[in-house]
Design a protein around this motif. Sequence first.
Motif, PDB file in Angstrom:
ATOM      1  N   THR A 202     -94.418 -33.523 -28.524  1.00  0.00           N
ATOM      2  CA  THR A 202     -95.325 -32.466 -28.097  1.00  0.00           C
ATOM      3  C   THR A 202     -94.872 -31.157 -28.747  1.00  0.00           C
ATOM      4  OG1 THR A 202     -96.404 -31.464 -26.163  1.00  0.00           O
ATOM      5  CG2 THR A 202     -94.037 -31.940 -25.961  1.00  0.00           C
ATOM      6  N   THR A 203     -95.464 -30.074 -28.331  1.00  0.00           N
ATOM      7  CA  THR A 203     -95.094 -28.765 -28.881  1.00  0.00           C
ATOM      8  C   THR A 203     -94.549 -27.881 -27.770  1.00  0.00           C
ATOM      9  OG1 THR A 203     -97.259 -27.784 -28.462  1.00  0.00           O
ATOM     10  CG2 THR A 203     -96.940 -28.896 -30.599  1.00  0.00           C
ATOM     11  N   LEU A 204     -93.848 -26.856 -28.173  1.00  0.00           N
ATOM     12  CA  LEU A 204     -93.338 -25.895 -27.205  1.00  0.00           C
ATOM     13  C   LEU A 204     -94.506 -25.196 -26.511  1.00  0.00           C
ATOM     14  CD1 LEU A 204     -90.844 -24.673 -25.976  1.00  0.00           C
ATOM     15  CD2 LEU A 204     -90.755 -23.057 -27.881  1.00  0.00           C
TER      16      LEU A 204
ATOM     17  N   GLU B 207     -85.282 -22.450 -30.488  1.00  0.00           N
ATOM     18  CA  GLU B 207     -85.129 -23.566 -31.420  1.00  0.00           C
ATOM     19  C   GLU B 207     -84.760 -24.853 -30.685  1.00  0.00           C
ATOM     20  OE1 GLU B 207     -85.475 -25.830 -34.591  1.00  0.00           O
ATOM     21  OE2 GLU B 207     -86.103 -23.736 -34.457  1.00  0.00           O
ATOM     22  N   ALA B 208     -83.857 -24.755 -29.720  1.00  0.00           N
ATOM     23  CA  ALA B 208     -83.471 -25.937 -28.942  1.00  0.00           C
ATOM     24  C   ALA B 208     -84.669 -26.472 -28.159  1.00  0.00           C
ATOM     25  CB  ALA B 208     -82.329 -25.584 -27.995  1.00  0.00           C
ATOM     26  N   ALA B 209     -85.477 -25.563 -27.612  1.00  0.00           N
ATOM     27  CA  ALA B 209     -86.669 -25.984 -26.864  1.00  0.00           C
ATOM     28  C   ALA B 209     -87.681 -26.646 -27.794  1.00  0.00           C
ATOM     29  CB  ALA B 209     -87.291 -24.783 -26.159  1.00  0.00           C
ATOM     30  N   ARG B 210     -87.843 -26.122 -28.988  1.00  0.00           N
ATOM     31  CA  ARG B 210     -88.764 -26.731 -29.966  1.00  0.00           C
ATOM     32  C   ARG B 210     -88.297 -28.142 -30.337  1.00  0.00           C
ATOM     33  NH1 ARG B 210     -89.868 -21.408 -33.474  1.00  0.00           N
ATOM     34  NH2 ARG B 210     -91.819 -20.848 -32.471  1.00  0.00           N
ATOM     35  N   GLN B 211     -86.995 -28.288 -30.523  1.00  0.00           N
ATOM     36  CA  GLN B 211     -86.462 -29.604 -30.867  1.00  0.00           C
ATOM     37  C   GLN B 211     -86.672 -30.601 -29.729  1.00  0.00           C
ATOM     38  OE1 GLN B 211     -82.387 -29.036 -32.067  1.00  0.00           O
ATOM     39  NE2 GLN B 211     -82.957 -27.896 -33.913  1.00  0.00           N
ATOM     40  N   ARG B 212     -86.451 -30.144 -28.516  1.00  0.00           N
ATOM     41  CA  ARG B 212     -86.669 -31.038 -27.370  1.00  0.00           C
ATOM     42  C   ARG B 212     -88.143 -31.419 -27.256  1.00  0.00           C
ATOM     43  NH1 ARG B 212     -85.225 -30.274 -20.964  1.00  0.00           N
ATOM     44  NH2 ARG B 212     -86.262 -32.190 -20.333  1.00  0.00           N
ATOM     45  N   ALA B 213     -89.026 -30.450 -27.418  1.00  0.00           N
ATOM     46  CA  ALA B 213     -90.460 -30.740 -27.363  1.00  0.00           C
ATOM     47  C   ALA B 213     -90.841 -31.737 -28.449  1.00  0.00           C
ATOM     48  CB  ALA B 213     -91.266 -29.451 -27.495  1.00  0.00           C
ATOM     49  N   ALA B 214     -90.307 -31.552 -29.654  1.00  0.00           N
ATOM     50  CA  ALA B 214     -90.608 -32.478 -30.750  1.00  0.00           C
ATOM     51  C   ALA B 214     -90.120 -33.879 -30.414  1.00  0.00           C
ATOM     52  CB  ALA B 214     -89.972 -31.979 -32.049  1.00  0.00           C
TER      53      ALA B 214
END
Length: 74
Positions: free
Chosen positions: A25-27, A14-21
């Motif tokens: 971009t996407t994870l 979830e943290a990685a998805r938020q950073r990508a957003a």
Amino acid sequence: MKNITLSADEHLIEAARQRAAAEHTTLNAKFREWLEDYVQRQRQADEAIAFIRELRKHVRTGGRKFTRDEMNER
């Protein structure tokens, strides 16, 4: 393109998805980018080793070992 399945801690995902957003971009895109970089680093290392081996065929030191200071002289 082939799909793969990875597993990781859900909070990390979830943290990685938020950073990508936040990076617009996407994870999935970030993983593809990482995978390409991961493979490229090995290729670069292999090419560097091959280059050094090729140089050794043409450069001779007569067995002399250079000091760190000598090797860093400009």
